[in-house]
Design an enzyme around this catalytic site. Structure first.
Site, PDB file in Angstrom:
ATOM      1  N   GLU A 429      34.897 -46.935 -37.757  1.00  0.00           N
ATOM      2  CA  GLU A 429      33.754 -46.013 -37.789  1.00  0.00           C
ATOM      3  C   GLU A 429      32.903 -46.237 -39.043  1.00  0.00           C
ATOM      4  O   GLU A 429      31.679 -46.147 -38.994  1.00  0.00           O
ATOM      5  CB  GLU A 429      34.211 -44.559 -37.705  1.00  0.00           C
ATOM      6  CG  GLU A 429      34.888 -44.180 -36.381  1.00  0.00           C
ATOM      7  CD  GLU A 429      34.073 -44.538 -35.147  1.00  0.00           C
ATOM      8  OE1 GLU A 429      32.828 -44.448 -35.191  1.00  0.00           O
ATOM      9  OE2 GLU A 429      34.680 -44.937 -34.131  1.00  0.00           O
ATOM     10  N   ASP A 503      32.255 -50.280 -27.349  1.00  0.00           N
ATOM     11  CA  ASP A 503      31.120 -50.851 -28.083  1.00  0.00           C
ATOM     12  C   ASP A 503      30.688 -52.173 -27.464  1.00  0.00           C
ATOM     13  O   ASP A 503      29.498 -52.430 -27.312  1.00  0.00           O
ATOM     14  CB  ASP A 503      31.522 -51.136 -29.533  1.00  0.00           C
ATOM     15  CG  ASP A 503      31.917 -49.863 -30.252  1.00  0.00           C
ATOM     16  OD1 ASP A 503      31.392 -48.806 -29.899  1.00  0.00           O
ATOM     17  OD2 ASP A 503      32.759 -49.950 -31.165  1.00  0.00           O
TER      18      ASP A 503
HETATM   19 ZN    ZN Z   1      33.078 -48.127 -32.100  1.00  0.00          ZN
END
Ligand code: ZN
Ligand code: ADP
Length: 594
Positions: A429, A503
């Site tokens: 993150e 992602d």
């Molecule tokens: Zn991510």
């Protein structure tokens, strides 16, 4: 009507009641003969410890164990987590009792006796229906018509009864902001006149969304408790009946009773089971949902009924639900972060005694991924553990034991994070956050969390407010930010994980869209939609182009991560410690470190 006729009817009723009574007695007797004792799991544990139980049979995949006492009598006990845990320990320690896992099989005898006892228990009812049907006409003007009884038997005896809530705001911890949004409802329920005179539009419906055990029911109860109004609680699945129309009927009943008891609160848990999109093909629930919406639309301003609904699957709800004047207030109830966990623990610690070594802040730190309900269980299990050992105070060892027990349950639901995963999530993150702050400093970051939620381990709450046109430059930046997470794992931890799958998917999707729909790849041809046929050649070309976009973005993001290793590591450490950083904290960090 003649006297003779009247007497004849009374005699018939008398005979009917007699028959029903006799058969009921027989049915109850037969039934209770095959009845075995039912033990609570804590009783069963005591019995095992005292050596009163010689054998435990656990059916494969079942949830009720059969126990045999040393005197040969049998009993049943529900297999709770605690009980399963206890049995496992008994097995591990080679205890005297026999624990056997048995394949679940029902003997022919069992089946036959089940059918017989079923017929016996149903017989009086069948008889009643039969008589009532035959004599419906002559009965209908006798007090309490039988027609009603039959209806009730088909639809179940649905009774709506409110409870009095004694929950107060002080019993709800760690979700102050969410609670704040609900406080005016209390005021409204207490002084409806005040709002009506001012012409205010009163909230009719509040929709709470959040994982199980995060305190949604508790909040609803606190509103009822503080406002001192009746609380009607219903589970959405109770409206989801097999018979057409029953669900809608129940909704009508519920709202009718609520109006009679107003001001009051209706709380509907597992709301998604009735409020699923009407296109989902559940035709019965569609009727129920329509009835619910009609009831809400029909609220008069003087009705003073507030409907609170809770769900864990807001995404499947029908869009008609959230329309103005229905459930137009939404509250997201998050999983508690470390501070919230400490506060929740403190609430539940109030009536318990702890040894000096028990510090709630320490327990909070150890329980990432635990919901409010999980934390409540931890303290409860710990207390039971302490009492069993004859202690007057709950000590740290009891707490650790309890955390382990609750963890077993949570791991099954894969909610909990082990320390290695936590570190990885923090680095990941932090990677997203730093890349974003470098390539698009103007995009707000509303906060970073590594408290797991749903399937994901962590989040960056970037401001993605919709603009009508998406610019190529912005899309390229977004792809870079997508890769930031995985690259940080790769460079800082020298390893990559499967955690970045979401992602990678979003990056690929975006790149493909740029090529196939927006013609941002240097060609002018739109490759899907419109008049152009999407053929194999174009599709192969498109993926090559998209791959090119992805690669360039990846390299750019990699350069950023390489140049900011120290900052990413520092941010990750901060995240590990606090689990959640607010918008201000993130901004502050970037200001000081970039
Ligand atoms: Zn991510
Ligand atoms: P939900 O309705 O979200 O599934 P509940 O409100 O039923 O969760 O929570 C179950 C129990 O967990 C509550 O009765 C309470 O003991 C505990 N709990 C959950 N959240 C909190 C909280 N924020 N503060 C205090 N206790 C909580």
């Amino acid at each position: 009507m003649s006297e003779a006729k009247k007497r004849g009817r009374i005699r018939r009723i008398g005979i009917l009641i007699l028959i029903v009574a006799i058969i009921s007695i027989i049915a109850i007797k037969t039934h209770s003969q095959n009845e075995v004792i039912h033990l609570r799991y804590d009783e069963a544990i005591e019995y095992i410890k005292d050596g009163k139980i010689s054998r435990v049979e656990v059916p494969e995949g079942g949830n009720t164990a059969t126990i045999t006492m040393t005197d040969g009598s049998k009993g049943k006990v529900l297999i709770s987590e605690t009980f399963a845990e206890f049995l496992q320990k008994e097995i591990d320690n080679d205890s005297k009792i026999e624990v056997e896992i048995v394949a679940e099989e029902t003997s022919l005898f069992d089946t036959i006796s089940l059918i017989i006892s079923l017929i016996f228990s149903l017989f009086p009812f069948l008889l009643l229906i039969y008589f009532a049907k035959r004599m419906n006409k002559s009965f209908s003007n006798v007090e309490g018509s039988f027609g009603k009884t039959i209806e009730e038997m088909m639809g179940g005896n649905y009774k709506v009864k409110p409870v009095e809530s004694n929950v107060r705001f002080t019993d709800v911890a760690g979700i102050d902001e969410e609670m704040e949004q609900l406080k005016e409802i209390v005021d409204f329920l207490r002084n409806p006149e005040k709002y009506r005179l001012m012409g205010a539009r009163i909230p009719k419906g509040v929709l709470m969304n959040g994982e199980p055990g995060t305190g949604k029911t508790l909040m609803a109860k606190a509103i009822a408790g503080e406002a001192d109004v009746p609380f009607f609680q219903e589970n959405g699945s109770n409206f989801d009946e097999k018979f057409v129309g029953v669900g809608a009927d129940r909704v009508r009943q519920l709202f009718k009773t609520a109006r009679e008891n107003a001001p009051c609160i209706i709380f509907i848990d597992e709301f998604d089971s009735i409020a699923q999109s009407r296109y989902s093909g559940h035709s019965y629930s569609e009727q129920t949902l329509n009835e619910l919406l009609a009831e809400m639309d029909g609220f008069e301003s003087g009705d003073n009924v507030v409907v609170i609904a809770a769900t864990n699957h807001i995404e499947v709800l029908d869009s008609a639900i959230t329309r103005r004047g229905r459930f137009d207030r939404h509250i997201y109830v998050p999983m508690p972060d470390v501070t919230a966990r400490k506060e929740i623990l403190e609430v539940h610690a109030r009536n318990k005694k702890f040894a000096e070594d028990v510090i709630m802040a320490d327990i909070a730190r150890k329980t990432v991924g635990f919901s409010g309900a999980d934390l409540e269980s931890v303290l409860n299990e710990a207390t039971i553990h302490a009492v069993r050992q004859g202690k007057k105070y709950v000590s740290l060892s009891d707490i650790d034991e309890a955390i382990a027990i609750v963890l077993v349950g949570l791991e099954k639901k894969s909610k909990v994070v082990n320390p290695r995963d936590k570190e990885l999530t923090a680095v990941h993150e932090a990677g997203h956050a730093i890349v974003s702050a470098v390539v698009r400093p103007e995009t707000k970051n509303f906060g970073i969390s590594i408290v797991p939620r749903g399937g994901a381990g962590g989040y960056n709450f970037f401001d993605v407010s919709d603009t009508t046109y998406r610019r190529k430059k912005d899309m390229l930046k977004e792809i870079q930010v997508c890769y930031g997470g995985r690259i940080a794992e790769e460079i800082i931890l020298q390893d990559i994980s499967s955690g970045a799958i979401g992602d990678l998917e979003s990056a690929s999707k975006m790149a493909l869209q740029m090529v196939t729909r927006f013609a941002m790849d240097g060609t002018l041809m739109v490759k899907v939609g419109g008049e152009v046929e999407y053929n194999k050649v174009l599709s192969a070309n498109a993926s090559i182009q998209a791959e090119e976009i992805c690669k360039t973005a990846y390299e750019a993001a990699k350069a950023i991560v390489d140049a900011h290793k120290a900052q990413i590591l520092k941010l990750a450490t901060l995240l590990s410690e606090k689990e959640y950083l607010t918008q201000e904290e993130v901004a502050q960090f970037m200001k000081e470190n970039l």
